[in-house]
Design an enzyme around this catalytic site. Structure first.
Site, PDB file in Angstrom:
ATOM      1  N   SER A 150      -8.762   3.814  -2.220  1.00 29.61           N
ATOM      2  CA  SER A 150      -8.893   4.600  -0.998  1.00 29.61           C
ATOM      3  C   SER A 150     -10.367   4.982  -0.803  1.00 29.61           C
ATOM      4  CB  SER A 150      -7.959   5.813  -1.060  1.00 29.61           C
ATOM      5  OG  SER A 150      -7.819   6.407   0.203  1.00 29.61           O
ATOM      6  N   ASP A 294       0.866  -0.416   3.259  1.00 30.63           N
ATOM      7  CA  ASP A 294      -0.306   0.451   3.094  1.00 30.63           C
ATOM      8  C   ASP A 294      -0.762   1.034   4.433  1.00 30.63           C
ATOM      9  OD1 ASP A 294      -2.539   1.700   2.023  1.00 30.63           O
ATOM     10  OD2 ASP A 294      -3.467  -0.137   1.281  1.00 30.63           O
ATOM     11  N   HIS A 321       0.079   2.791   0.052  1.00 34.80           N
ATOM     12  CA  HIS A 321      -1.275   3.213  -0.291  1.00 34.80           C
ATOM     13  C   HIS A 321      -1.410   3.518  -1.783  1.00 34.80           C
ATOM     14  CE1 HIS A 321      -5.241   4.228   1.014  1.00 34.80           C
ATOM     15  NE2 HIS A 321      -5.181   5.460   0.583  1.00 34.80           N
TER      16      HIS A 321
END
Length: 350
Positions: A150, A294, A321
């Site tokens: 991320s 995601d 994610h």
């Protein structure tokens, strides 16, 4: 006779080279949990590393797990303002492969110092911090793998663009190379996948900037987080994930990422970030991880793996994610194979 001698010699070379490799692996495995010769034995691998910033000196928290002189993975958590706790599932997989990995809370995160000066929350300053941590941990291109997830993926890419000479390998997990492209994916693809009335309510809350409204968060957790952040009912989320969200620093997060979960918006400092034109300059072995569900476009992630010069794509068909939790059957074998292929010199790009 001569041919037989040559064949015998070749067989002996192959046999003993295999023994040598096996012996090295056995030695690494035997010493993996031996902290007796390390300066962090008394703290169980934890080191508070002093870093210098434009406004003074602070300390950041790190914790080493295992010993492997050839594979050392520094983990860059998401957020910004998140914690290493997002990676705690690694404990179930990396030790059995004798992979050394280092948990690390960036400045402003829960286990590290948390200054309140917003001038600290820039990509360049964070990149410099990672370099100071690398030096303190004595990592170099013979063993140093950088893995970011991320926001950590942004930081990993930016670090590699400046310091790839220090790296043995790079892992970019669940992060696109362009904030505007991410915003477009969130607005055009993810939002419309929600029930129309739910998406309309969420957009209404955001239009009013009513981000702390309990109803807004309830809708996000029920319809968005459980589909695209971690694909399990929220009440079944792992304790480490709940702890990571509890410890998130909202001041750092909102300043850089913004208050919305549908892209990087408002006055967030990352909203115009885009390095797509620079990716082709990366030459180090690079693994890019994308997932079907995601918040980041998996097709964009695959494109990154082709844009860098030595890239490999890992697709998680059941993941979101946090694929390190909801698609472990694809995630960990893929990451471990990448690390071992680079280490053995057998890495091949996609």
């Amino acid at each position: 006779m001569k041919i037989r001698t040559i064949v015998s010699s070749l067989l002996l070379i192959i046999l003993f080279s295999g023994c040598k490799e096996s012996k090295t692996e056995d030695t690494t495995k035997a010493n993996y949990l031996d902290y007796s010769k390390s300066d962090d034995q008394a703290t169980g691998g934890i080191k508070m590393i002093p870093i210098t910033t434009p406004i003074g000196k602070f300390n950041v928290w790190t914790k080493r797990v295992g010993n492997n002189p050839k594979i050392k993975v520094l983990l860059l958590h998401g957020g910004p303002g998140g914690t290493h706790e997002f990676f705690e599932s690694f404990d179930g997989y990396f030790p059995n492969e004798s992979i050394e990995y280092i948990y690390y809370d960036q400045l402003g995160s829960y286990y590290s110092d948390q200054p309140t000066d917003n001038s600290l929350w820039t990509i360049d300053r964070f990149v410099d911090e990672v370099e100071q941590v690398r030096k303190a941990l004595k990592l170099d291109n013979s063993n140093f793998y950088l893995m970011g997830q991320s926001w950590g993926g942004i930081l990993a890419m930016e670090y590699a663009l400046k310091y790839q000479k220090n790296l043995k390998g790079l892992v970019i997990a669940n992060m696109m190379a362009s904030a505007p492209a991410y915003n477009k994916y969130a607005e055009d693809v993810l939002g419309p996948m929600l029930p129309k009335e739910v998406f309309a309510q969420i957009k209404e809350f955001e239009a009013k900037k009513d981000y702390t409204n309990p109803k807004y968060m309830e809708l996000l957790y029920k319809y968005y987080y459980s589909e695209h952040i971690l694909r399990k009912p929220v009440e079944q989320w792992p304790e480490s994930i709940n702890r990571a969200f509890k410890h998130l620093n909202p001041d750092v997060y909102v300043f850089m990422q913004g208050p919305s979960e549908f892209g990087i918006t408002g006055d967030a400092t990352l909203k115009d970030w885009d390095i797509t034109s620079k990716l082709k300059t990366l030459t180090i072995p690079t693994l890019v991880i994308g997932a079907k569900y995601d918040t980041m476009d998996p097709k964009h992630m695959e494109w990154i793996s082709k844009e860098v010069q030595n890239g490999r794509f890992l697709y998680c068909p059941n993941g979101s994610h946090c694929s390190q939790y909801d698609d472990q059957e694809h995630y960990f074998p893929g990451v471990i194979s990448f690390l071992k292929d680079v280490d053995s010199g057998n890495f091949k790009k996609s």
